[in-house]
Motif scaffolding. Sequence first.
Motif, short mmCIF file in Angstrom:
data_model
loop_
_atom_site.label_atom_id
_atom_site.label_comp_id
_atom_site.label_asym_id
_atom_site.label_seq_id
_atom_site.Cartn_x
_atom_site.Cartn_y
_atom_site.Cartn_z
N VAL A 127 29.04 22.03 31.91
CA VAL A 127 27.66 21.55 31.97
C VAL A 127 27.69 20.02 31.96
O VAL A 127 28.62 19.40 31.45
N HIS A 134 31.17 38.28 34.39
CA HIS A 134 31.10 36.91 34.86
C HIS A 134 32.24 36.13 34.20
O HIS A 134 33.08 36.70 33.50
N HIS A 182 31.71 27.85 31.82
CA HIS A 182 31.59 26.91 32.92
C HIS A 182 31.21 25.55 32.35
O HIS A 182 30.78 25.43 31.20
N THR A 192 23.42 22.53 35.26
CA THR A 192 23.71 23.62 34.33
C THR A 192 25.06 24.25 34.65
O THR A 192 25.79 24.65 33.75
N HIS A 193 25.37 24.36 35.92
CA HIS A 193 26.71 24.78 36.36
C HIS A 193 27.28 23.58 37.09
O HIS A 193 27.01 23.37 38.28
N ASP A 194 28.10 22.80 36.38
CA ASP A 194 28.43 21.44 36.81
C ASP A 194 29.70 21.34 37.63
O ASP A 194 30.25 20.26 37.80
N ILE A 219 36.47 26.18 35.95
CA ILE A 219 35.67 27.29 35.42
C ILE A 219 36.57 28.16 34.57
O ILE A 219 37.74 28.38 34.89
N TYR A 237 31.85 22.36 28.08
CA TYR A 237 31.76 23.73 28.57
C TYR A 237 30.68 24.53 27.85
O TYR A 237 30.47 24.36 26.64
N ASP A 259 23.00 24.30 28.03
CA ASP A 259 22.94 25.70 28.49
C ASP A 259 23.32 26.58 27.31
O ASP A 259 24.50 26.75 27.00
#
Length: 402
Positions: free
Chosen positions: A323, A317, A321, A327-329, A333, A355, A253
């Motif tokens: 990966v 945001h 995050h 993609t957002h694992d 966070i 990350y 990502d």
Amino acid sequence: MKQRNGSIQQSKLKQAEKLLQRYEMDTWLILTREGSDPSMPLLIGVRSVHQAAIFIRQDGQHLALTSVSDKGNYEGTGLFSKVVVYEDSMEEVFQELFQELSPAKLALNFSASDHLCDGLTQGLFLWLEDVIGAESLSSLEISSEKMLKELRSLKTEQEIERIQQAVDLTTDIYDAVFSQMACGMTEIEIGQLFVEEMKKRDVCNGLGNPYDPPLVCAVRNGLAHRKPSHYQTRPGDIVIIDFSLKYQDYVSDIARTCYMLKPGEEAPPEDIQRAFDTAIEAITQSIYELVPGKKGFEVDQVGRKVIEAAGYPTIRHSVGHQVGRATHDGGTILGPQRIPPRPEVEGVIQPGEVYAVEPTVIQDDGLPCILVEENVLVTNDAPIILSKRQTELVTIKKNQVI
């Protein structure tokens, strides 16, 4: 290929056994049908067509209860000491197997905050309640969330290798696209360059459909999670690209920012360069803080402070995050603390996590916006940056890259 996939899942089940021991749980039950539980690709690598029950055991004697038609897929993994089959209905065979195992504690995949840990559907929960009894289930059940977060987060050596390959392919594609980009292209045309480069390398997008383009946004046309549009880039445009690539089930990502030079310009204007430099410094400081023992919100505070101290609006945001297979694992966070508390930002950073770090300058009304995103591995020593860092703003003329 199948052998390497199996070895990854074998290692994840070994991790699961240790976690069951640590949390003093003897049995972890996964109920699934038609790919309903997102933990299945990670742990088993089988997508059940019909309803199935997976019993992960502390002693390593894992069992699968499956339909006749799905049996071969489960046996082919080599992960189970026994694969039990049902023909018409699973209830009776499940009851017999459950009584034989007689679990003292039963971990189930439910979570109030993490969708990747919330794989037990309401329908299957009600089925389980009906089969073993609501009172009995209530006395046994416990969430698997802590274990599943660690399993997704703490990458094995082979998982890290695949993420690194995904990252390398991503930065390679960026280089190829930048050599072809020109002022005057539409967002769609720029996105199509990425699609063609993915096809050349036999890889696909890590988000959405396999050959979806990445996010391509000219800031003047609006910065949001949207598909590329017919907007035609022109001199003075900032173009932000956010690209996730999948390689052998693991993803990258990475985001990059470009500037379309105006006639006579050799470098971006001062306000754009300053915004870029601020974002890069925020990334650098965030990576420096990405060490074991820190909490997610503590890293977020560092990157956020750099952005705010430079006079820009606070980040809308999270600073970062995880990966991995997604993609957002899930898991920890790098985000701000809120009320009520978010368990994910209170999570503790651990070695083996990867990350995506992206403290961002975001402004409205066409003012400079910068998004640069790097992928970073946490180790017991210094963080390892897996991606080739963007430290200079990519500048593009009408017909060539500078």
